[in-house]
Design a protein around this motif. Structure first.
Motif, PDB file in Angstrom:
ATOM      1  N   SER A 140       0.819  -1.208   0.000  1.00  0.00           N
ATOM      2  CA  SER A 140       0.000   0.000   0.000  1.00  0.00           C
ATOM      3  C   SER A 140       0.854   1.260   0.000  1.00  0.00           C
ATOM      4  O   SER A 140       1.875   1.329   0.688  1.00  0.00           O
ATOM      5  N   ILE A 141       0.432   2.245  -0.779  1.00  0.00           N
ATOM      6  CA  ILE A 141       1.097   3.541  -0.802  1.00  0.00           C
ATOM      7  C   ILE A 141       0.482   4.401   0.296  1.00  0.00           C
ATOM      8  O   ILE A 141      -0.741   4.545   0.359  1.00  0.00           O
ATOM      9  N   PRO A 142       1.310   4.972   1.198  1.00  0.00           N
ATOM     10  CA  PRO A 142       0.746   5.826   2.252  1.00  0.00           C
ATOM     11  C   PRO A 142       0.168   7.090   1.631  1.00  0.00           C
ATOM     12  O   PRO A 142       0.737   7.636   0.688  1.00  0.00           O
ATOM     13  N   TYR A 143      -0.967   7.544   2.117  1.00  0.00           N
ATOM     14  CA  TYR A 143      -1.529   8.808   1.627  1.00  0.00           C
ATOM     15  C   TYR A 143      -2.355   9.443   2.736  1.00  0.00           C
ATOM     16  O   TYR A 143      -2.780   8.772   3.684  1.00  0.00           O
ATOM     17  N   GLN A 144      -2.553  10.735   2.600  1.00  0.00           N
ATOM     18  CA  GLN A 144      -3.252  11.545   3.592  1.00  0.00           C
ATOM     19  C   GLN A 144      -4.760  11.300   3.505  1.00  0.00           C
ATOM     20  O   GLN A 144      -5.396  11.638   2.509  1.00  0.00           O
ATOM     21  N   LYS A 145      -5.356  10.746   4.538  1.00  0.00           N
ATOM     22  CA  LYS A 145      -6.801  10.515   4.496  1.00  0.00           C
ATOM     23  C   LYS A 145      -7.545  11.780   4.924  1.00  0.00           C
ATOM     24  O   LYS A 145      -7.012  12.596   5.668  1.00  0.00           O
ATOM     25  N   PRO A 146      -8.752  11.950   4.449  1.00  0.00           N
ATOM     26  CA  PRO A 146      -9.508  13.162   4.777  1.00  0.00           C
ATOM     27  C   PRO A 146      -9.965  13.142   6.234  1.00  0.00           C
ATOM     28  O   PRO A 146     -10.259  12.089   6.784  1.00  0.00           O
ATOM     29  N   ARG A 147      -9.992  14.334   6.863  1.00  0.00           N
ATOM     30  CA  ARG A 147     -10.488  14.389   8.246  1.00  0.00           C
ATOM     31  C   ARG A 147     -11.012  15.790   8.558  1.00  0.00           C
ATOM     32  O   ARG A 147     -10.643  16.779   7.903  1.00  0.00           O
ATOM     33  N   PHE A 148     -11.872  15.873   9.576  1.00  0.00           N
ATOM     34  CA  PHE A 148     -12.405  17.143  10.066  1.00  0.00           C
ATOM     35  C   PHE A 148     -11.887  17.338  11.476  1.00  0.00           C
ATOM     36  O   PHE A 148     -11.992  16.441  12.317  1.00  0.00           O
ATOM     37  N   GLU A 149     -11.291  18.523  11.767  1.00  0.00           N
ATOM     38  CA  GLU A 149     -10.676  18.730  13.078  1.00  0.00           C
ATOM     39  C   GLU A 149     -10.712  20.209  13.401  1.00  0.00           C
ATOM     40  O   GLU A 149     -10.225  21.028  12.602  1.00  0.00           O
ATOM     41  N   ASN A 150     -11.270  20.561  14.541  1.00  0.00           N
ATOM     42  CA  ASN A 150     -11.314  21.965  14.981  1.00  0.00           C
ATOM     43  C   ASN A 150     -11.815  22.922  13.907  1.00  0.00           C
ATOM     44  O   ASN A 150     -11.221  23.971  13.657  1.00  0.00           O
ATOM     45  N   PHE A 176     -16.899  16.316   4.395  1.00  0.00           N
ATOM     46  CA  PHE A 176     -17.171  17.720   4.062  1.00  0.00           C
ATOM     47  C   PHE A 176     -18.413  18.228   4.802  1.00  0.00           C
ATOM     48  O   PHE A 176     -18.466  19.382   5.245  1.00  0.00           O
ATOM     49  N   ASN A 177     -19.406  17.350   4.937  1.00  0.00           N
ATOM     50  CA  ASN A 177     -20.645  17.754   5.613  1.00  0.00           C
ATOM     51  C   ASN A 177     -20.409  18.179   7.059  1.00  0.00           C
ATOM     52  O   ASN A 177     -21.180  18.977   7.611  1.00  0.00           O
ATOM     53  N   GLN A 178     -19.350  17.673   7.686  1.00  0.00           N
ATOM     54  CA  GLN A 178     -19.062  18.041   9.067  1.00  0.00           C
ATOM     55  C   GLN A 178     -18.736  19.530   9.202  1.00  0.00           C
ATOM     56  O   GLN A 178     -18.816  20.093  10.288  1.00  0.00           O
ATOM     57  N   LEU A 179     -18.369  20.154   8.077  1.00  0.00           N
ATOM     58  CA  LEU A 179     -18.090  21.588   8.077  1.00  0.00           C
ATOM     59  C   LEU A 179     -19.393  22.392   8.157  1.00  0.00           C
ATOM     60  O   LEU A 179     -19.384  23.573   8.519  1.00  0.00           O
ATOM     61  N   SER A 180     -20.509  21.745   7.805  1.00  0.00           N
ATOM     62  CA  SER A 180     -21.839  22.394   7.795  1.00  0.00           C
ATOM     63  C   SER A 180     -21.891  23.625   6.897  1.00  0.00           C
ATOM     64  O   SER A 180     -22.632  24.571   7.180  1.00  0.00           O
ATOM     65  N   PRO A 246       0.865  12.864  -3.576  1.00  0.00           N
ATOM     66  CA  PRO A 246       0.890  12.839  -2.113  1.00  0.00           C
ATOM     67  C   PRO A 246       1.344  14.146  -1.467  1.00  0.00           C
ATOM     68  O   PRO A 246       0.976  14.432  -0.330  1.00  0.00           O
ATOM     69  N   GLU A 247       2.135  14.964  -2.166  1.00  0.00           N
ATOM     70  CA  GLU A 247       2.661  16.181  -1.539  1.00  0.00           C
ATOM     71  C   GLU A 247       1.677  17.343  -1.599  1.00  0.00           C
ATOM     72  O   GLU A 247       1.942  18.410  -1.025  1.00  0.00           O
ATOM     73  N   TRP A 248       0.531  17.187  -2.240  1.00  0.00           N
ATOM     74  CA  TRP A 248      -0.444  18.270  -2.358  1.00  0.00           C
ATOM     75  C   TRP A 248      -1.522  18.150  -1.288  1.00  0.00           C
ATOM     76  O   TRP A 248      -2.187  17.121  -1.201  1.00  0.00           O
ATOM     77  N   GLY A 249      -1.693  19.197  -0.482  1.00  0.00           N
ATOM     78  CA  GLY A 249      -2.676  19.173   0.596  1.00  0.00           C
ATOM     79  C   GLY A 249      -3.716  20.277   0.468  1.00  0.00           C
ATOM     80  O   GLY A 249      -3.468  21.313  -0.160  1.00  0.00           O
ATOM     81  N   VAL A 250      -4.870  20.063   1.076  1.00  0.00           N
ATOM     82  CA  VAL A 250      -5.984  21.011   1.009  1.00  0.00           C
ATOM     83  C   VAL A 250      -6.523  21.252   2.414  1.00  0.00           C
ATOM     84  O   VAL A 250      -6.619  20.311   3.208  1.00  0.00           O
ATOM     85  N   GLU A 251      -6.829  22.513   2.716  1.00  0.00           N
ATOM     86  CA  GLU A 251      -7.535  22.843   3.963  1.00  0.00           C
ATOM     87  C   GLU A 251      -8.746  23.709   3.627  1.00  0.00           C
ATOM     88  O   GLU A 251      -8.639  24.653   2.848  1.00  0.00           O
ATOM     89  N   ILE A 252      -9.870  23.404   4.236  1.00  0.00           N
ATOM     90  CA  ILE A 252     -11.093  24.184   3.996  1.00  0.00           C
ATOM     91  C   ILE A 252     -11.714  24.546   5.338  1.00  0.00           C
ATOM     92  O   ILE A 252     -11.864  23.684   6.211  1.00  0.00           O
ATOM     93  N   CYS A 253     -12.049  25.838   5.519  1.00  0.00           N
ATOM     94  CA  CYS A 253     -12.842  26.190   6.696  1.00  0.00           C
ATOM     95  C   CYS A 253     -13.873  27.252   6.309  1.00  0.00           C
ATOM     96  O   CYS A 253     -13.822  27.820   5.221  1.00  0.00           O
ATOM     97  N   ARG A 254     -14.814  27.534   7.185  1.00  0.00           N
ATOM     98  CA  ARG A 254     -15.879  28.495   6.867  1.00  0.00           C
ATOM     99  C   ARG A 254     -15.398  29.914   7.101  1.00  0.00           C
ATOM    100  O   ARG A 254     -14.478  30.159   7.864  1.00  0.00           O
TER     101      ARG A 254
END
Lengths: 254, 254, 254
Positions: A140-150, A176-180, A246-254
């Protein structure tokens, strides 16, 4: 080669456009398409930078009843995770190899994988006759799994939609829905390559391209139900210099 | 057009990526693939820079039982040589031409070749009904055949493996073996375009890519069992500016 | 998706090379190919810049018995005109939509069009079961039709033959014949983009490429029996900077 095994096989070319040696993209394209095919479908995938080295040649049977014939080099990362591992067998090349191809060390795609996949699909051999069973695991190739935090959603960019330059993240609808975020609301988006921020801005969350004017950015759920970024009638990846991997990351907040 | 002849035909697209007007590459790609298909397979090949001139439209039946529908302009050079000529017939366009296409002078691929190939494959016409038999010969493109002489192997570069930039020569295993190079041994390689030497260096003869470190050159026997040059995880053609065609020559010695 | 509806469907990829959002070229490629397929063939065409907006999803049945599944956004301009409208029905997405795809707003190609086309082709639904009948008309893109007036033939350049750089006009044989140009005669050709003349010169009207020396221009009737310009063994579009689309016009006189 597959036609020589049986002229009655239905053979489809899913893609020949994986960039050379890009195992991750092979893994993603299999993941993206496999579930649309009926149980019993045999997939042959050969992105094989290690041809001739000690990586194993295997057939994965998933819990969904699909078969994957491939070098076990990370190609199976996402289908194993999403469809579940029923069993893994190593291809016994003393039986499952095109006749008179023993002197070819570099073309396993043709001589071993296509040949074995066709014989399995045509019922010439059973899954058991592929070769000895291995432990139920794959490389398996390690990769960043999606998560909601703070209040922030984190994820990665596994792949682009290259024809249109849309950015596909691995953030699924549930995370994504956890962001409301409300439909029509602008959310704050940051896209980084490693530690370098490449894009930062507010993008409206809408259903579809036509919900924003031409030339404007949008955040939408794509055909795989994951968060994506696009420009209506434009090319987001080109406009902002975004890539994937793998080196590309995304952050989303309201 | 072929489907209109019979919806039950199995139709495959071998390639639409031959560079325009490149008869030699058409000849090579047919040679590369034909033998993997069962006897009775009908190949339609239309690289036809002389459309509308006096080149003949023919069907070649090889001793292996394959059929080739094509303008006789050199396209048949390698399959005739390797699979053997059983018979050649000229297409009688008064019978074997799509209805109402008489006013089209430029699209024989659709109106004559695809149509005739489909009718032959579907059994609508027999090989004899293609048209009158011609002498058992085809137009051949001259090319440098591989040979071993005074300790040097000579050959040509008929084609590149463009996706990966590997160099495919026409030096087969039998000719190469006369050099008695040992597995792992470095041999001296010279690649020239006409009289200009483009590459000169020592390259190890190994089984496969993984036998050398990433970024290093190797000499191996490719999927057609002919001598090839590559860079492991790299692009030999780009790195050294190598092309293919009759003007490219190769010399190898110990 | 289509295979999941029925594994016995014969599925062909006409093209995936329409430039993004180019409805006009989609319309032309359907027009160019449809008549070669038997009555009853179902075409699915998805060039859909307005996905998610109010354009209708329809199935057109032509008088020739062909079916076209597509957004009604101009894609049907030429097949409606040339094959005739038998009936138009709007796709009822409450029935004709892939299960569990209701949350996908952006991938109608997969979830609605491919799914409906496959069900229609496989006989799972009848044409009547597509959805409610609409008035027998489609959205049409305006374009310059060919005409002969005061000794001059006028027309447009709907599309290029991109592989070879040939210029395809929409001037058919019947209109061109009104000029009474003789085979072999040089005619005066003017090609303009809007009001700017891009090419002006005399070109011989011949049957085929081989009728002029290499590197020379020719005017010929192409595979669709419309006036075209080319350079024998060359690329007319590149040599003179010619494009295609509604803004490109052609004038020919003796």
């Amino acid at each position: 080669v597959a036609n020589s095994v049986s002229p009655d096989l239905h053979i489809f070319d899913l893609t020949h456009e994986i960039p050379p040696f890009n195992i991750w993209e092979a893994a993603f394209r299999l993941h993206q398409t496999a579930a649309y095919w009926p149980a019993g479908t045999v997939f042959v995938s050969v992105v094989d930078p290690g041809v001739g080295t000690e990586r194993k040649s295997v057939v994965l049977k998933t819990k969904s009843g699909h078969y994957f014939v491939t070098p076990d080099n990370g190609t199976l990362t996402l289908v194993a995770e999403n469809l579940g591992i029923a069993a893994v067998r190593e291809i016994d090349e003393t039986v499952n190899r095109r006749a008179d191809s023993e002197l070819n060390y570099t073309f396993h795609g043709r001589d071993v994988y296509a040949f074995t996949g066709a014989r399995l699909a045509a019922g010439v051999i059973t899954f058991e006759q592929v070769g000895p069973e291995l432990p139920p695991q794959v490389v398996s190739i390690p990769y960043q799994k999606p998560r909601f935090e703070n209040g922030v959603v984190y994820g990665a960019i596994p792949v682009l939609d290259p024809q249109y330059g849309n950015i596909w993240t691995n953030i699924d609808r549930e995370v994504f829905n956890q962001l409301s975020a409300q439909n029509g609301e602008e959310v704050a988006v940051k896209i980084s390559r490693g530690k370098q921020v490449v894009f930062e801005g507010r993008i409206p969350f809408v259903n579809t391209f036509g919900d924003v004017p031409e030339g404007k950015t949008l955040l939408y759920l794509n055909s795989l139900n994951t968060v994506s970024f696009a420009i209506n009638m434009g090319n987001f990846a080109e406009a902002y210099g975004i890539g994937s991997g793998p080196e590309w990351g995304v952050e989303i907040c309201r």
